[in-house]
Design a protein around this motif. Structure first.
Motif, PDB file in Angstrom:
ATOM      1  N   GLU A   1     105.110  50.446  33.469  1.00 35.85           N
ATOM      2  CA  GLU A   1     104.191  50.931  32.428  1.00 35.85           C
ATOM      3  C   GLU A   1     103.584  49.761  31.675  1.00 35.85           C
ATOM      4  O   GLU A   1     104.294  48.829  31.295  1.00 35.85           O
ATOM      5  CB  GLU A   1     104.935  51.854  31.465  1.00 35.85           C
ATOM      6  CG  GLU A   1     104.169  52.288  30.242  1.00 35.85           C
ATOM      7  CD  GLU A   1     102.837  52.987  30.539  1.00 35.85           C
ATOM      8  OE1 GLU A   1     101.863  52.710  29.828  1.00 35.85           O
ATOM      9  OE2 GLU A   1     102.778  53.798  31.486  1.00 35.85           O
ATOM     10  N   LYS A   2     102.278  49.809  31.453  1.00 37.31           N
ATOM     11  CA  LYS A   2     101.594  48.721  30.750  1.00 37.31           C
ATOM     12  C   LYS A   2     101.923  48.687  29.265  1.00 37.31           C
ATOM     13  O   LYS A   2     101.894  47.641  28.644  1.00 37.31           O
ATOM     14  CB  LYS A   2     100.089  48.777  30.974  1.00 37.31           C
ATOM     15  CG  LYS A   2      99.382  49.945  30.342  1.00 37.31           C
ATOM     16  CD  LYS A   2      97.892  49.876  30.625  1.00 37.31           C
ATOM     17  CE  LYS A   2      97.062  50.999  30.170  1.00 37.31           C
ATOM     18  NZ  LYS A   2      97.551  52.052  29.391  1.00 37.31           N
ATOM     19  N   ASP A   3     102.241  49.825  28.681  1.00 39.89           N
ATOM     20  CA  ASP A   3     102.609  49.888  27.269  1.00 39.89           C
ATOM     21  C   ASP A   3     104.129  49.824  27.126  1.00 39.89           C
ATOM     22  O   ASP A   3     104.851  49.764  28.113  1.00 39.89           O
ATOM     23  CB  ASP A   3     102.083  51.176  26.634  1.00 39.89           C
ATOM     24  CG  ASP A   3     100.566  51.234  26.606  1.00 39.89           C
ATOM     25  OD1 ASP A   3      99.932  50.199  26.306  1.00 39.89           O
ATOM     26  OD2 ASP A   3     100.011  52.312  26.889  1.00 39.89           O
TER      27      ASP A   3
ATOM     28  N   TYR B   1     101.318  44.921  33.115  1.00 40.63           N
ATOM     29  CA  TYR B   1     100.021  45.365  33.610  1.00 40.63           C
ATOM     30  C   TYR B   1      99.907  44.984  35.081  1.00 40.63           C
ATOM     31  O   TYR B   1     100.004  43.809  35.436  1.00 40.63           O
ATOM     32  CB  TYR B   1      98.877  44.723  32.812  1.00 40.63           C
ATOM     33  CG  TYR B   1      97.523  45.125  33.351  1.00 40.63           C
ATOM     34  CD1 TYR B   1      96.993  46.379  33.057  1.00 40.63           C
ATOM     35  CD2 TYR B   1      96.809  44.273  34.172  1.00 40.63           C
ATOM     36  CE1 TYR B   1      95.768  46.766  33.566  1.00 40.63           C
ATOM     37  CE2 TYR B   1      95.574  44.654  34.689  1.00 40.63           C
ATOM     38  CZ  TYR B   1      95.073  45.896  34.387  1.00 40.63           C
ATOM     39  OH  TYR B   1      93.860  46.283  34.902  1.00 40.63           O
TER      40      TYR B   1
ATOM     41  N   SER C   1      97.841  44.237  38.128  1.00 40.72           N
ATOM     42  CA  SER C   1      96.457  43.801  38.290  1.00 40.72           C
ATOM     43  C   SER C   1      95.887  44.049  39.678  1.00 40.72           C
ATOM     44  O   SER C   1      94.702  44.334  39.813  1.00 40.72           O
ATOM     45  CB  SER C   1      96.324  42.322  37.947  1.00 40.72           C
ATOM     46  OG  SER C   1      97.220  41.569  38.741  1.00 40.72           O
TER      47      SER C   1
ATOM     48  N   GLY D   1     101.354  41.624  38.900  1.00 39.47           N
ATOM     49  CA  GLY D   1     101.118  42.024  37.525  1.00 39.47           C
ATOM     50  C   GLY D   1     101.484  40.932  36.558  1.00 39.47           C
ATOM     51  O   GLY D   1     101.944  39.850  36.950  1.00 39.47           O
TER      52      GLY D   1
ATOM     53  N   GLN E   1     103.406  41.403  28.983  1.00 32.77           N
ATOM     54  CA  GLN E   1     102.676  41.188  27.729  1.00 32.77           C
ATOM     55  C   GLN E   1     102.852  39.770  27.210  1.00 32.77           C
ATOM     56  O   GLN E   1     102.061  39.301  26.398  1.00 32.77           O
ATOM     57  CB  GLN E   1     103.117  42.208  26.687  1.00 32.77           C
ATOM     58  CG  GLN E   1     102.654  43.604  27.007  1.00 32.77           C
ATOM     59  CD  GLN E   1     103.119  44.641  26.004  1.00 32.77           C
ATOM     60  OE1 GLN E   1     103.998  44.414  25.183  1.00 32.77           O
ATOM     61  NE2 GLN E   1     102.534  45.829  26.071  1.00 32.77           N
TER      62      GLN E   1
ATOM     63  N   THR F   1      98.469  56.901  37.188  1.00 27.33           N
ATOM     64  CA  THR F   1      97.864  56.174  36.076  1.00 27.33           C
ATOM     65  C   THR F   1      97.036  57.022  35.128  1.00 27.33           C
ATOM     66  O   THR F   1      96.456  56.494  34.187  1.00 27.33           O
ATOM     67  CB  THR F   1      96.990  55.031  36.615  1.00 27.33           C
ATOM     68  OG1 THR F   1      95.981  55.573  37.468  1.00 27.33           O
ATOM     69  CG2 THR F   1      97.825  54.035  37.397  1.00 27.33           C
TER      70      THR F   1
END
Length: 191
Positions: A34-36, A119, A121, A136, A139, A155
């Motif tokens: 998860e990006k968050d 994230y 990519s 990826g 953060q 997503t």
């Protein structure tokens, strides 16, 4: 940093988390990416419609979510001219950050691994269309490589991964979400 797993699920919204949960319950090693970071607030998803409630029931997650939700058995739709219709439906209202946190905990308790703040990519191909790994960044700027036998893209409205995997080529807006909380008591009295 490198990770190796049987299944990598990219996107930890409800669909991705439930996928991870079911795999883990079946003893299939998986990583949920998860990006968050959790808990997170999202505009969408505060209302679980009947089909979502059915998924929760079918997966055994309903009671856990129900305990932290408002159950609604009907909804009244009122037109600007004050005409209305009442529908009997089975849905739950639960803040998205609570829903996601409960689902993530269930997946982790079942044995899933969670990578937050990553994230994804791009995929790196061995021989197209076979993916060697996905690349990826965390953060904090650390590079990540995830090697898996199977990749699941879950997503939602995040278009970046869909574009980088060449699944989506449309560059325009595809959705818009808005949230509004209404004081029901005042609205009923002023009806």
């Amino acid at each position: 940093m490198k990770y190796r797993t049987r299944v990598a699920i990219i996107g930890a919204g409800p669909a991705g988390i439930i996928c991870s949960y079911l795999l883990a319950k079946s003893k299939i090693e998986n990583i949920l990416v998860e990006k968050d970071t959790f808990p997170r607030e999202k505009v969408c998803g505060d209302l679980l419609m009947p089909d979502s409630v059915k998924v929760l029931r079918d997966t055994g997650l309903y009671e856990k979510i129900r305990e932290n939700s408002q159950h609604n058995g009907k909804v009244e739709i009122i037109a600007p001219n004050k005409e209305s219709i009442e529908l009997k439906v089975d849905f739950l209202s639960c803040k998205r950050k609570i829903l996601d946190s409960l689902l993530v905990k269930s997946a982790q308790d079942a044995g899933a691994e969670l990578l937050e703040g990553v994230y994804i990519s791009k995929p790196v191909y061995r021989d197209a269309p076979q993916i060697k790994y996905v690349a990826g960044t965390t953060q904090t700027g650390e590079d990540i490589k995830i090697f898996a036998d199977l990749y699941v893209l879950s997503t939602g409205a995040a278009l970046g991964p869909l574009k980088s995997f060449s699944i989506l080529t449309n560059k325009g807006m595809t959705a818009l979400a808005v949230r509004r909380y209404i004081n029901i008591k005042d609205n009923i009295e002023n009806k």
